[in-house]
Design an enzyme around this catalytic site. Structure first.
Site, PDB file in Angstrom:
ATOM      1  N   HIS A  70      -0.282  47.163 -64.252  1.00 17.23           N
ATOM      2  CA  HIS A  70      -1.189  46.447 -64.952  1.00 17.23           C
ATOM      3  C   HIS A  70      -1.267  45.118 -64.776  1.00 17.23           C
ATOM      4  CE1 HIS A  70      -2.269  44.838 -69.193  1.00 17.23           C
ATOM      5  NE2 HIS A  70      -3.339  45.423 -68.866  1.00 17.23           N
ATOM      6  N   GLY A  71      -0.041  44.257 -64.584  1.00 16.48           N
ATOM      7  CA  GLY A  71      -0.168  42.927 -64.429  1.00 16.48           C
ATOM      8  C   GLY A  71      -0.977  42.328 -63.262  1.00 16.48           C
TER       9      GLY A  71
END
Lengths: 111, 259
Positions: A70-71
């Site tokens: 996600h990051g």
């Protein structure tokens, strides 16, 4: 002669940015962070709320994760250079160090 | 078809999620069926997974709504019913809300999607010569929903469309199935971004807001019965509740009656 990288990892978002190292947990908890310098946030993983941080981050480097974590997705959306899955960024990069993050090459160099 | 028979065959599932998975499975064995369904749909980049995500988010919301109401009234309940009430509520978080958190975050978003997605991108890269980051950042990212950057430059969008056409042409020459799968992956990736946002939002409003209070309350209950729960990971408290706290409450109730 080209400098040797301090850490190498998986390229997760293009761009090259120089700045001082700050640990992600300090970034999340401290208010005494110099805003004028470009920050290189370093952590085991990128917190899911990185996009909501009060400080603008110039680059992100993590120990874990891949190009689809996600990051990394958020870093690409925000146009921030990002290197993930280095395995040792949190031990090799110390707070206050000046470094350059090359997101396309997946490398972090000393300034 | 991407299928898995056992959670142990998911080496990329974080240990913390595996521990949670097994502790939940003892109390809610249906997690096994949902696990298989999530793995299968994610492995095929099937956006019908959206239905499961909606159900999961709804169950997390409902559970914490119930917990919030409980925390508001728990002080007014006489002992030993208060202890019992807290214990049941704590268990409920793991069997109803964390049940979905493990599946949505651990299995779908971080586990299977990352592993299968990266394998797929490498496959496309090998077939076309495009670099995996180039595929992601120059083609797929611009062609999917943006959640953090609202004004995406339209010229980059046009370049991305053109590049995708080139990539598709190369894929059709080498592997037609991969070309079709690329479209599925692009739609799925777009949904993944949306699901991440949904889950972050629900996590802020539920787990992060209410779990610390309930955990403190339940630790106080353990202390009241002389049970050592300090330093135990949250999921171990489930077993302590079953094996030590609830029997202790029952013994206390039988010997002393309602206080």
């Amino acid at each position: 002669m080209e400098k040797s990288p301090i850490v190498t990892g998986i390229p997760a978002s293009y761009g090259k940015e120089s700045g001082i190292v700050i640990m992600i947990q300090d970034l999340l908890s401290s208010e005494n962070i110099p805003k004028e310098e470009v920050l290189v946030a370093v952590g085991e993983m990128i917190p899911p709320d990185i996009a909501l941080l009060p400080h603008s981050v110039g680059a992100i480097v993590t120990d874990e994760g891949g190009a689809l974590c996600h990051g990394a997705i958020v870093a690409r959306e925000m146009g921030i250079p990002c290197v993930v899955g280095t395995g040792n960024a949190t031990s090799k990069l110390k707070p206050g160090m000046k470094v350059t993050v090359d997101g396309r090459a997946g490398r972090v160099y000393p300034e | 078809m991407y299928t898995l028979n056992d959670v142990e065959t998911l080496p990329y599932l974080d240990d913390i999620y595996k521990k949670l998975y097994y502790s939940i499975k003892k109390y809610r064995p249906t997690i096994e069926d949902k696990f298989q369904e999530c793995v299968s749909l994610t492995g095929n980049f099937d956006v019908r997974l959206n239905h499961l995500i909606e159900l999961g988010i709804e169950e997390i919301e409902n559970t914490f709504y119930y917990i919030e109401q409980s925390l508001n009234t728990v002080r007014t309940i006489p002992e030993p019913f208060r202890f019992q009430y807290l214990a049941e509520n704590y268990k409920r978080i793991y069997t109803h809300a964390n049940f979905w958190y493990v599946l949505l975050d651990g299995v779908i978003l971080e586990g299977v999607f990352e592993a299968v997605g990266e394998e797929f991108l490498h496959q496309i890269s090998r077939n076309t010569g495009f670099d995996t980051l180039e595929i992601l950042q120059d083609i797929i990212d611009p062609l999917t929903q943006y959640h953090y950057v609202k004004n995406f430059p339209s010229e980059r969008l046009a370049v991305a469309r053109q590049k995708k056409r080139e990539l598709q042409k190369l894929l059709i020459k080498t592997d037609r199935n991969l070309a079709k799968k690329l479209d599925r992956f692009t739609s799925f990736y777009s949904e993944v971004k949306h699901w991440h946002e949904l889950l972050n939002d629900v996590s802020r409003r539920t787990f992060q807001k209410l779990l610390p209070s309930l955990r403190n309350e339940i630790i106080e209950s353990f202390k009241a019965f002389g049970i050592d729960a300090e330093g135990k990971p949250p999921w171990d408290l489930l077993d302590l509740i079953e094996e030590e706290l609830i029997p202790a409450i029952c013994r206390d109730y039988k010997t002393k009656g309602v206080r």
